[in-house]
Motif scaffolding. Structure first.
Motif, PDB file in Angstrom:
ATOM      1  N   PHE A   1       0.831  -1.205   0.000  1.00 17.92           N
ATOM      2  CA  PHE A   1       0.000   0.000   0.000  1.00 17.92           C
ATOM      3  C   PHE A   1       0.868   1.259   0.000  1.00 17.92           C
ATOM      4  O   PHE A   1       0.626   2.206  -0.764  1.00 17.92           O
ATOM      5  N   PHE A   2       1.902   1.268   0.836  1.00 16.18           N
ATOM      6  CA  PHE A   2       2.761   2.454   0.909  1.00 16.18           C
ATOM      7  C   PHE A   2       3.551   2.655  -0.377  1.00 16.18           C
ATOM      8  O   PHE A   2       3.819   3.792  -0.774  1.00 16.18           O
ATOM      9  N   ILE A   3       3.913   1.575  -1.056  1.00 12.44           N
ATOM     10  CA  ILE A   3       4.597   1.696  -2.343  1.00 12.44           C
ATOM     11  C   ILE A   3       3.646   2.233  -3.402  1.00 12.44           C
ATOM     12  O   ILE A   3       4.036   3.015  -4.288  1.00 12.44           O
ATOM     13  N   MET A   4       2.364   1.843  -3.306  1.00 12.96           N
ATOM     14  CA  MET A   4       1.379   2.272  -4.299  1.00 12.96           C
ATOM     15  C   MET A   4       1.000   3.746  -4.178  1.00 12.96           C
ATOM     16  O   MET A   4       0.520   4.344  -5.143  1.00 12.96           O
ATOM     17  N   ILE A   5       1.215   4.334  -3.007  1.00 10.42           N
ATOM     18  CA  ILE A   5       0.844   5.746  -2.825  1.00 10.42           C
ATOM     19  C   ILE A   5       1.563   6.648  -3.834  1.00 10.42           C
ATOM     20  O   ILE A   5       0.903   7.416  -4.557  1.00 10.42           O
ATOM     21  N   PRO A   6       2.903   6.603  -3.948  1.00 13.30           N
ATOM     22  CA  PRO A   6       3.555   7.456  -4.963  1.00 13.30           C
ATOM     23  C   PRO A   6       3.217   7.047  -6.386  1.00 13.30           C
ATOM     24  O   PRO A   6       3.161   7.901  -7.284  1.00 13.30           O
ATOM     25  N   VAL A   7       2.983   5.757  -6.619  1.00 13.00           N
ATOM     26  CA  VAL A   7       2.594   5.311  -7.960  1.00 13.00           C
ATOM     27  C   VAL A   7       1.260   5.955  -8.341  1.00 13.00           C
ATOM     28  O   VAL A   7       1.085   6.462  -9.457  1.00 13.00           O
ATOM     29  N   PHE A   8       0.330   5.956  -7.406  1.00  9.54           N
ATOM     30  CA  PHE A   8      -0.995   6.532  -7.637  1.00  9.54           C
ATOM     31  C   PHE A   8      -0.917   8.052  -7.814  1.00  9.54           C
ATOM     32  O   PHE A   8      -1.497   8.609  -8.759  1.00  9.54           O
ATOM     33  N   LEU A   9      -0.191   8.715  -6.918  1.00  7.06           N
ATOM     34  CA  LEU A   9      -0.160  10.179  -6.916  1.00  7.06           C
ATOM     35  C   LEU A   9       0.701  10.769  -8.031  1.00  7.06           C
ATOM     36  O   LEU A   9       0.382  11.841  -8.568  1.00  7.06           O
ATOM     37  N   LEU A  10       1.772  10.086  -8.394  1.00 10.94           N
ATOM     38  CA  LEU A  10       2.715  10.653  -9.367  1.00 10.94           C
ATOM     39  C   LEU A  10       2.514  10.132 -10.787  1.00 10.94           C
ATOM     40  O   LEU A  10       2.686  10.883 -11.758  1.00 10.94           O
ATOM     41  N   LEU A  11       2.139   8.873 -10.925  1.00 10.37           N
ATOM     42  CA  LEU A  11       2.040   8.284 -12.260  1.00 10.37           C
ATOM     43  C   LEU A  11       0.642   8.323 -12.861  1.00 10.37           C
ATOM     44  O   LEU A  11       0.491   8.414 -14.078  1.00 10.37           O
ATOM     45  N   TRP A  12      -0.385   8.240 -12.005  1.00  7.77           N
ATOM     46  CA  TRP A  12      -1.753   8.200 -12.548  1.00  7.77           C
ATOM     47  C   TRP A  12      -2.525   9.498 -12.328  1.00  7.77           C
ATOM     48  O   TRP A  12      -3.107  10.043 -13.271  1.00  7.77           O
ATOM     49  N   TYR A  13      -2.544  10.018 -11.129  1.00 11.52           N
ATOM     50  CA  TYR A  13      -3.424  11.135 -10.789  1.00 11.52           C
ATOM     51  C   TYR A  13      -3.214  12.380 -11.654  1.00 11.52           C
ATOM     52  O   TYR A  13      -4.192  12.972 -12.132  1.00 11.52           O
ATOM     53  N   PRO A  14      -1.976  12.807 -11.925  1.00 13.32           N
ATOM     54  CA  PRO A  14      -1.803  14.032 -12.727  1.00 13.32           C
ATOM     55  C   PRO A  14      -2.385  13.919 -14.134  1.00 13.32           C
ATOM     56  O   PRO A  14      -2.887  14.912 -14.682  1.00 13.32           O
ATOM     57  N   GLY A  15      -2.329  12.745 -14.750  1.00 10.60           N
ATOM     58  CA  GLY A  15      -2.838  12.596 -16.116  1.00 10.60           C
ATOM     59  C   GLY A  15      -4.111  11.793 -16.205  1.00 10.60           C
ATOM     60  O   GLY A  15      -4.431  11.229 -17.259  1.00 10.60           O
ATOM     61  N   ARG A  16      -4.877  11.736 -15.115  1.00 13.03           N
ATOM     62  CA  ARG A  16      -6.067  10.883 -15.055  1.00 13.03           C
ATOM     63  C   ARG A  16      -7.134  11.253 -16.085  1.00 13.03           C
ATOM     64  O   ARG A  16      -7.890  10.393 -16.542  1.00 13.03           O
ATOM     65  N   LYS A  17      -7.190  12.535 -16.483  1.00 14.43           N
ATOM     66  CA  LYS A  17      -8.225  12.972 -17.423  1.00 14.43           C
ATOM     67  C   LYS A  17      -7.910  12.571 -18.861  1.00 14.43           C
ATOM     68  O   LYS A  17      -8.780  12.641 -19.720  1.00 14.43           O
ATOM     69  N   GLN A  18      -6.671  12.175 -19.108  1.00 12.81           N
ATOM     70  CA  GLN A  18      -6.274  11.768 -20.454  1.00 12.81           C
ATOM     71  C   GLN A  18      -6.268  10.248 -20.623  1.00 12.81           C
ATOM     72  O   GLN A  18      -5.929   9.737 -21.686  1.00 12.81           O
ATOM     73  N   THR A  19      -6.628   9.521 -19.579  1.00 11.39           N
ATOM     74  CA  THR A  19      -6.625   8.060 -19.643  1.00 11.39           C
ATOM     75  C   THR A  19      -8.026   7.519 -19.363  1.00 11.39           C
ATOM     76  O   THR A  19      -8.977   8.282 -19.198  1.00 11.39           O
ATOM     77  N   THR A  20      -8.127   6.207 -19.304  1.00 11.12           N
ATOM     78  CA  THR A  20      -9.413   5.576 -18.993  1.00 11.12           C
ATOM     79  C   THR A  20      -9.910   6.071 -17.645  1.00 11.12           C
ATOM     80  O   THR A  20      -9.179   6.026 -16.656  1.00 11.12           O
ATOM     81  N   PRO A  21     -11.148   6.557 -17.555  1.00  7.13           N
ATOM     82  CA  PRO A  21     -11.660   7.057 -16.276  1.00  7.13           C
ATOM     83  C   PRO A  21     -11.857   5.932 -15.257  1.00  7.13           C
ATOM     84  O   PRO A  21     -12.079   4.776 -15.619  1.00  7.13           O
ATOM     85  N   TYR A  22     -11.770   6.299 -13.986  1.00  9.69           N
ATOM     86  CA  TYR A  22     -11.988   5.333 -12.915  1.00  9.69           C
ATOM     87  C   TYR A  22     -13.407   5.437 -12.404  1.00  9.69           C
ATOM     88  O   TYR A  22     -13.970   6.518 -12.265  1.00  9.69           O
ATOM     89  N   HIS A  23     -14.030   4.292 -12.079  1.00  9.31           N
ATOM     90  CA  HIS A  23     -15.306   4.275 -11.380  1.00  9.31           C
ATOM     91  C   HIS A  23     -15.352   3.075 -10.446  1.00  9.31           C
ATOM     92  O   HIS A  23     -14.788   2.026 -10.726  1.00  9.31           O
ATOM     93  N   TRP A  24     -16.031   3.263  -9.334  1.00  5.69           N
ATOM     94  CA  TRP A  24     -16.076   2.240  -8.284  1.00  5.69           C
ATOM     95  C   TRP A  24     -16.944   1.051  -8.710  1.00  5.69           C
ATOM     96  O   TRP A  24     -18.000   1.209  -9.308  1.00  5.69           O
ATOM     97  N   LYS A  25     -16.461  -0.151  -8.369  1.00  8.22           N
ATOM     98  CA  LYS A  25     -17.233  -1.387  -8.533  1.00  8.22           C
ATOM     99  C   LYS A  25     -17.065  -2.215  -7.261  1.00  8.22           C
ATOM    100  O   LYS A  25     -15.977  -2.270  -6.688  1.00  8.22           O
ATOM    101  N   TRP A  26     -18.140  -2.889  -6.854  1.00  7.09           N
ATOM    102  CA  TRP A  26     -18.059  -3.690  -5.640  1.00  7.09           C
ATOM    103  C   TRP A  26     -17.138  -4.886  -5.796  1.00  7.09           C
ATOM    104  O   TRP A  26     -16.636  -5.428  -4.817  1.00  7.09           O
ATOM    105  N   SER A  27     -16.886  -5.281  -7.029  1.00 12.25           N
ATOM    106  CA  SER A  27     -15.960  -6.390  -7.265  1.00 12.25           C
ATOM    107  C   SER A  27     -14.543  -6.030  -6.822  1.00 12.25           C
ATOM    108  O   SER A  27     -13.730  -6.924  -6.549  1.00 12.25           O
ATOM    109  N   ILE A  28     -14.236  -4.731  -6.737  1.00 15.56           N
ATOM    110  CA  ILE A  28     -12.912  -4.297  -6.273  1.00 15.56           C
ATOM    111  C   ILE A  28     -12.686  -4.768  -4.836  1.00 15.56           C
ATOM    112  O   ILE A  28     -11.587  -5.212  -4.470  1.00 15.56           O
ATOM    113  N   LEU A  29     -13.739  -4.690  -4.023  1.00 21.02           N
ATOM    114  CA  LEU A  29     -13.652  -5.160  -2.641  1.00 21.02           C
ATOM    115  C   LEU A  29     -13.426  -6.666  -2.594  1.00 21.02           C
ATOM    116  O   LEU A  29     -12.610  -7.170  -1.813  1.00 21.02           O
TER     117      LEU A  29
END
Length: 298
Positions: A197-225
């Motif tokens: 989880f702690f390794i994924m924090i910078p991956v999420f914040l630095l690699l995905w979040y800044p360009g999130r609008k130019q990639t496939t959008p995210y939406h919640w699904k209960w299958s994730i749980l």
């Protein structure tokens, strides 16, 4: 006992792969993986708190002992290896049919076997070698089946991601055998999830979040749980199986790949994937290999 536990882990892994495919369908990969690591951490955090602050879990299978900084470092390394496998694996699952990725993943023990022989001195008997060779044959036949769907194994980048994922998964499996010789199940499983989880924090914040609008959008699904729940139980059973003194990582890893049976059925029934007749032959070879490996442990 460790063989039966390996088969149980395989079934749970199949359920995990189904939920993963459902979660990634038309969804962003990185935030799904980030949430999976977060949920897994939340699942195991209470065991840390109860073990460190109370006596409720003492002498139980769920007790998390205190360990040295060096041990934390070894487990953090496992988290990095597994996360590398998961990132590439998630992308391949999202972009390829389950009836392709499942059998590919089932060949991972061949790589694990090579490492187990070189590092741990494990030796396989005739039945086990037959199982391994059948798994290798199934991979080559699967490449022919993939061509009928326009998937060229030598040129498709998602196939490359799938192969890279199983290589890192094999490295993780060999490392697990090393860890389980010195540490208990809960120490490895609990802290490896937390560090992921702690390794994924910078991956999420630095690699995905800044360009999130130019990639496939995210939406919640209960299958994730459900992804995190099935994986947590499957991994606990897996680590417990490796804790047996006579457990062979090459065999455990191969049996776990029989989860392909569960994913194949899901690919046909739930996701309506194509070219099932030829893929069924590939699947049969994989399962036949599982049977030979099981007989080789008798």
């Amino acid at each position: 006992m460790w063989v039966l536990l390996s088969f149980l882990s395989a079934f749970l892994l199949g359920c995990y792969d189904i939920c993963k495919k459902k979660s990634l369908d038309e969804n962003a990969v990185i935030p799904v993986l980030f949430l999976n690591t977060l949920i897994s951490t939340l699942i195991f955090t209470p065991f840390i708190i109860l073990s460190y602050t109370t006596n409720l879990l003492d002498e139980s299978l769920f007790y998390v002992p205190r360990v040295s900084p060096e041990t934390h470092g070894l487990i953090a390394l496992k988290s990095l290896i597994v996360l590398s496998s998961w990132i590439t694996g998630y992308f391949s699952v999202k972009n390829l049919p389950l009836t392709i990725t499942g059998p590919i993943k089932a060949t991972q023990p061949v790589i694990t076997l090579t490492g187990a022989m070189l590092i741990f001195g494990e030796r396989l008997n005739l039945c086990q070698w037959t199982g391994v060779l059948l798994a290798v044959l199934s991979f080559y036949m699967l490449s022919a089946s993939g061509k009928k769907e326009g998937i060229r194994f030598s040129h498709d980048k998602w196939i490359f991601y799938a192969v890279l994922s199983i290589i890192m998964g094999a490295v993780s499996g060999l490392y697990d055998k090393f860890l389980m010789k010195s540490f208990d199940v809960m120490t490895v499983q609990v802290w490896f999830n937390v560090y992921q989880f702690f390794i994924m924090i910078p991956v999420f914040l630095l690699l995905w979040y800044p360009g999130r609008k130019q990639t496939t959008p995210y939406h919640w699904k209960w299958s994730i749980l459900l992804v995190s729940l099935f994986l947590a139980v499957a991994d606990w059973v897996y680590f417990y199986a490796l804790g047996f003194p006579d457990a062979m990582i090459s065999v455990v890893s191969m049996i776990r790949r029989s989860s392909v049976l569960v994913t194949f059925v899901a690919g046909a029934v739930l996701f309506h994937e194509k070219n099932l007749k030829n893929k069924a032959i590939d699947l049969f070879l994989v399962l036949l290999g599982m049977i030979f490996l099981y007989l080789g442990t008798k």
